[in-house]
Design a protein around this motif. Sequence first.
Motif, mmCIF file in Angstrom:
data_model
loop_
_atom_site.group_PDB
_atom_site.id
_atom_site.type_symbol
_atom_site.label_atom_id
_atom_site.label_comp_id
_atom_site.label_asym_id
_atom_site.label_seq_id
_atom_site.Cartn_x
_atom_site.Cartn_y
_atom_site.Cartn_z
ATOM 1 N N GLY A 148 -4.938 -7.812 5.851
ATOM 2 C CA GLY A 148 -3.950 -7.234 4.835
ATOM 3 C C GLY A 148 -4.570 -6.141 3.660
ATOM 4 N N GLY A 149 -4.100 -4.961 3.301
ATOM 5 C CA GLY A 149 -5.146 -4.280 2.380
ATOM 6 C C GLY A 149 -6.255 -3.607 3.122
ATOM 7 N N LYS A 150 -6.387 -3.870 3.964
ATOM 8 C CA LYS A 150 -7.698 -3.888 4.673
ATOM 9 C C LYS A 150 -8.191 -1.241 4.737
ATOM 10 N N GLN A 151 -8.968 -1.092 4.408
ATOM 11 C CA GLN A 151 -9.101 -0.130 5.129
ATOM 12 C C GLN A 151 -9.718 0.649 6.287
ATOM 13 N N VAL A 152 -9.036 0.716 6.994
ATOM 14 C CA VAL A 152 -9.951 0.607 8.648
ATOM 15 C C VAL A 152 -9.615 2.520 9.204
ATOM 16 N N VAL A 153 -11.219 2.461 9.315
ATOM 17 C CA VAL A 153 -10.678 4.175 10.657
ATOM 18 C C VAL A 153 -10.846 3.481 12.370
ATOM 19 N N GLN A 172 1.819 -18.413 -3.756
ATOM 20 C CA GLN A 172 3.212 -18.772 -3.104
ATOM 21 C C GLN A 172 2.958 -17.492 -1.907
ATOM 22 N N LYS A 173 2.806 -15.964 -2.276
ATOM 23 C CA LYS A 173 2.976 -15.436 -1.499
ATOM 24 C C LYS A 173 1.552 -14.986 -0.825
ATOM 25 N N PHE A 174 0.235 -15.547 -1.494
ATOM 26 C CA PHE A 174 -1.037 -14.762 -0.690
ATOM 27 C C PHE A 174 -1.072 -16.421 -0.101
ATOM 28 N N ASP A 175 -0.834 -17.379 -0.622
ATOM 29 C CA ASP A 175 -1.601 -19.005 0.867
ATOM 30 C C ASP A 175 -0.084 -18.864 1.768
ATOM 31 N N ASN A 176 1.343 -18.382 1.214
ATOM 32 C CA ASN A 176 1.937 -18.825 2.213
ATOM 33 C C ASN A 176 2.572 -17.404 3.005
ATOM 34 N N LEU A 177 2.776 -16.987 2.312
ATOM 35 C CA LEU A 177 3.479 -14.695 3.283
ATOM 36 C C LEU A 177 2.064 -14.420 4.143
ATOM 37 N N TYR A 178 1.211 -13.954 3.089
ATOM 38 C CA TYR A 178 0.637 -12.852 4.030
ATOM 39 C C TYR A 178 -0.722 -13.470 4.321
ATOM 40 N N CYS A 179 -0.958 -14.805 4.379
ATOM 41 C CA CYS A 179 -1.801 -15.820 4.807
ATOM 42 C C CYS A 179 -1.342 -16.202 6.134
ATOM 43 N N CYS A 180 -0.113 -16.640 6.145
ATOM 44 C CA CYS A 180 -0.037 -17.426 7.576
ATOM 45 C C CYS A 180 0.900 -16.245 8.623
ATOM 46 N N VAL A 193 3.800 10.743 1.043
ATOM 47 C CA VAL A 193 5.112 10.017 0.927
ATOM 48 C C VAL A 193 4.547 9.334 -0.553
ATOM 49 N N VAL A 194 5.005 9.552 -1.542
ATOM 50 C CA VAL A 194 4.492 8.756 -3.047
ATOM 51 C C VAL A 194 5.726 7.992 -3.090
ATOM 52 N N ILE A 195 5.686 6.492 -3.264
ATOM 53 C CA ILE A 195 7.056 6.345 -4.145
ATOM 54 C C ILE A 195 6.482 5.750 -5.026
ATOM 55 N N CYS A 196 7.097 5.707 -6.631
ATOM 56 C CA CYS A 196 6.514 5.288 -7.530
ATOM 57 C C CYS A 196 7.551 3.915 -7.992
ATOM 58 N N GLY A 197 7.027 2.600 -8.047
ATOM 59 C CA GLY A 197 7.480 1.603 -8.060
ATOM 60 C C GLY A 197 7.634 1.021 -6.447
ATOM 61 N N TYR A 198 7.786 -0.634 -7.162
ATOM 62 C CA TYR A 198 7.376 -1.032 -5.544
ATOM 63 C C TYR A 198 7.813 -2.546 -6.527
ATOM 64 N N GLY A 199 9.198 -2.163 -7.160
ATOM 65 C CA GLY A 199 10.297 -3.571 -7.096
ATOM 66 C C GLY A 199 10.330 -3.685 -5.404
ATOM 67 N N GLU A 200 12.244 -4.416 -5.725
ATOM 68 C CA GLU A 200 12.799 -4.869 -4.535
ATOM 69 C C GLU A 200 12.961 -2.996 -3.898
ATOM 70 N N LEU A 217 -0.559 -6.232 -6.115
ATOM 71 C CA LEU A 217 -0.956 -6.346 -4.642
ATOM 72 C C LEU A 217 -0.097 -6.454 -3.747
ATOM 73 N N GLN A 218 0.829 -6.844 -3.957
ATOM 74 C CA GLN A 218 2.107 -6.959 -2.302
ATOM 75 C C GLN A 218 1.578 -5.947 -2.152
ATOM 76 N N ALA A 219 1.705 -4.194 -2.595
ATOM 77 C CA ALA A 219 1.473 -2.804 -1.966
ATOM 78 C C ALA A 219 0.882 -2.818 -1.175
#
Lengths: 306, 306, 306, 306
Positions: free
Chosen positions: B86-91, C61-69, D90-97, D124-126
């Motif tokens: 997640g989030g890593k930049q890869v080429v 929650q999000k990292f240990d659970n969602l993203y990690c799993c 595309v650039v999207i401003c804001g990463y809420g729902e 970080l979610q983005a």
Amino acid sequence: MILDDGGDLTHWIYKKYPNMFKKIKGIVEESVTGVHRLYQLSKAGKLCVPAMNVNDSVTKQKFDNLYCCRESILDGLKRTTDMMFGGKQVVICGYGEVGKGCCAALKAMGSIVYVTEIDPICALQACMDGFRLVKLNEVIRQVDIVITCTGNKNVVTREHLDRMKNSCIVCNMGHSNTEIDVASLRTPELTWERVRSQVDHVIWPDGKRIVLLAEGRLLNLSCSTVPTFVLSITATTQALALIELYNAPEGRYKQDVYLLPKKMDEYVASLHLPTFDAHLTELTDEQAKYLGLNKNGPFKPNYYRY
Amino acid sequence: MILDDGGDLTHWIYKKYPNMFKKIKGIVEESVTGVHRLYQLSKAGKLCVPAMNVNDSVTKQKFDNLYCCRESILDGLKRTTDMMFGGKQVVICGYGEVGKGCCAALKAMGSIVYVTEIDPICALQACMDGFRLVKLNEVIRQVDIVITCTGNKNVVTREHLDRMKNSCIVCNMGHSNTEIDVASLRTPELTWERVRSQVDHVIWPDGKRIVLLAEGRLLNLSCSTVPTFVLSITATTQALALIELYNAPEGRYKQDVYLLPKKMDEYVASLHLPTFDAHLTELTDEQAKYLGLNKNGPFKPNYYRY
Amino acid sequence: MILDDGGDLTHWIYKKYPNMFKKIKGIVEESVTGVHRLYQLSKAGKLCVPAMNVNDSVTKQKFDNLYCCRESILDGLKRTTDMMFGGKQVVICGYGEVGKGCCAALKAMGSIVYVTEIDPICALQACMDGFRLVKLNEVIRQVDIVITCTGNKNVVTREHLDRMKNSCIVCNMGHSNTEIDVASLRTPELTWERVRSQVDHVIWPDGKRIVLLAEGRLLNLSCSTVPTFVLSITATTQALALIELYNAPEGRYKQDVYLLPKKMDEYVASLHLPTFDAHLTELTDEQAKYLGLNKNGPFKPNYYRY
Amino acid sequence: MILDDGGDLTHWIYKKYPNMFKKIKGIVEESVTGVHRLYQLSKAGKLCVPAMNVNDSVTKQKFDNLYCCRESILDGLKRTTDMMFGGKQVVICGYGEVGKGCCAALKAMGSIVYVTEIDPICALQACMDGFRLVKLNEVIRQVDIVITCTGNKNVVTREHLDRMKNSCIVCNMGHSNTEIDVASLRTPELTWERVRSQVDHVIWPDGKRIVLLAEGRLLNLSCSTVPTFVLSITATTQALALIELYNAPEGRYKQDVYLLPKKMDEYVASLHLPTFDAHLTELTDEQAKYLGLNKNGPFKPNYYRY
């Protein structure tokens, strides 16, 4: 030169003005149907000028079919029905380029997608891409949407239509207007109600309604738009094919049907890269030698599948 | 019969026991390299028995390359580095079947993926699939992972390696061990530290470390496993090719290189459908006639790309 | 200060050295179980120092659970079974953060995923994300993999295990070792065969084999690894919670269980952005005023769900 | 009872007919803005009846925002511009729902998506979801589409608009019409050209054109439709909130703002499961006891994030 799409012009000149072929240097044909007719002429030994099948060039196939339909299936359904895709059960008949595009798009939007196929290779691809491969009968009672993309006829029959659930949406992304047996719905016990342009409700005696889009004609042409980018690729391919046939030295092309030379296919692609600010890498001399390739292409054997 | 993978056995018999070819009915070759050597023999007029190129059958290409690598890139990286995708930049260098698989997998895991390509058609596919097409130099300073899948040599050079950031991971999913110029790293100013099986840290004088996997050899073979399903497809293809060459009536195959007949390719696929409980649809007589197809296939022209 | 994970240390001090609580400034608890025990102490009026529940901070929650799993489900299955994900039918019990991660990963790898849920909200999310919501019984005969992520007990019972098909893989990504009723498999008519570390074949009298991973304990802990990135987030959260409790002015925290203040949660996130070379935007004064926010956060109300 | 959306009715009664509040049992408010105004009234001690904030119920948030916008962003862009999404930057401003929905949809369609954020947690979610987190200035020259979903004002300023490339599309999915500084474009040196309903070309002196959709108002309301499914969820939530406030025993609700009780939120969800033929699992008595839950819910603590 003849630039044709569907083969009607070619057919008409064959019938009415066959003498014109003496002055015609070649035919460029765009569509599946037209190409089919050309191959038949060729088999029958009646093709009297070279013809180029641009329908099967990579850029045409992938863009007009896969990438364009991936978007137009969503567009066509939204404009006609305002439905929500998330959670809907959809069966897609046919997993060729068009079917692959439709499946990918609807899966991404949260639909649950089933696939039907006759070709075991495409069927296995559907499996590996995460779709349940079923016969239409197995899911026809439960699905919310039925989409045909087979190029075949009577894929959705009256029997299927009779078994669909209320408010099931039926549409065709494949070929012509043959895939859904619409004629079978023109019977006295069924009522047709036009609810909006391109949208008919067909009503069973018990009140069940089927939502038929574009009377079974192509959804992507009738209810969606073709992006200029796709048109540009197609038109470029056609123009290059015309130039190639026109300029070709005597004898390069005989009275047969040809695929667009790969180098031209690659050229069409390269002309469209700048719009994405895409930067192509060039082979070094050493690399070109290692791969046994010309630095300017073509880069792949003719049987390469992309 | 010869069943070869890489062409070494074929080469050895040519060199040491050429007389054996009088009794040999054919060669079945599995690998890119071996196929390449066969085509060269054929061009040179030295191929003295029929040979079948199973490397380019659809089932082999799509399963051994696209679908298998889509999984083994994740597996190979996890087993060796425990990194988070997640989030890593890869080429990813190369957007052929292997590159497509690697890109799809890492994009799905939340990596930001850049692609390099030399072929404008594959490049345009990368764009349409949502990847920025760049030259390696443009992103080499910022990426966390570099993956080669080109089949080419010296795609990652010492100059690139010098510019990578600390703890960048470098690995090869493509071909042989030529894609990364590993030899250029065997210089006195760089220190190698083996941190784990198949994992080396190459350390620059300023302390920068590059994580080199499998010393530049194939990650999918060295650090991952090949699922039995893929082996089954490959072995089935080989076995059918052997049977076909052995049973073929005199004259069907000349001293040339052949692709597996499409009908066999389809047969391999159909044998693997039951494992997915996949239900193939059969054409009706009317449909088969409409499409001009035999109900048992083959279902596609030879140039079909899937 | 107590830094606990599971509540055992806290429990032990309560039992053996209750006087130590006079000198203890607070408890920081990491796990679901430990947090549960703290809330029970609090309800019972027996919590004698402030406690901070870091388990329910967003980053945890999000990292240990969602993203990690999302990553460790693939890693754990590959390391133990070498299976191919493409085309496999999988049922995932529970669509919380862990279930969401597992579902997303396997769907992306081409598996066909079914979900079971008890909570209608999570169930509706599963639908909208494209998963068929079923009862376990409906699909148990057909699936290739069963994964539990419920936090519940006896979700997979002996009756389910009896009905699974041959070579079905069963594993637990949820909580403790209660989700699969492994005890029910310790009966004389079933044979256990350890085929590899963490992998048992349980064999029925008719020869059917179930592949049980990690004896029903957590796959992500037993058969996969936790990336350093996730550990860093968790450890940062814990450290900040310790500092907060230690430095808090008298009276800010009473003898109760608290969530990590949102501003700290945001701080943990902001400390991890540079690793992705991520550039945060700052509010202008005018914008901060318009939104009624402090420019340095917190940026969301406490009930915000992310 | 007052059923309000935006708070205007509430405001008007406060101003003109304050006496009516003697007979009013409560207010149900649907929108972010209206909820904001209610909380301000409450803080100021001026709220004289109980109010229910249904905007922040899970079902409303996830469906009206995440799931609905995931579809309407595509719909809105297609209906107005016929553009192709594949390969577009595309650039999207804001990463809420809303931003999450837009990002997921466009990524799935093959766009390359950048995200801007002010909140480090959403940022970080983005990252973990595979999007480059940038400041708007970093990418404004290169993007093909700019989408705002922040709820903030002047996120896209005249300076940004001046730097966009020719034919860049600008639209707002967020809140009201404040996010794009459209007023700044009403200056003499710029020419406005209405090319189609809801589509304006704003033309710079050098000929550069910006494609502004819906004059900066909400794209999802102006150029797309809201599916009946989403309306059903919202209306159900409102109706249940009205019933709850009306029927609540004296004293349950004071003169304050309340979130919809979780059990009702779950009930709204459960009423919408049958449309997906979704089958919920019921807890056994033993399981309910183990989890400390009532078998009929609520199933989650109030702080659960889904």
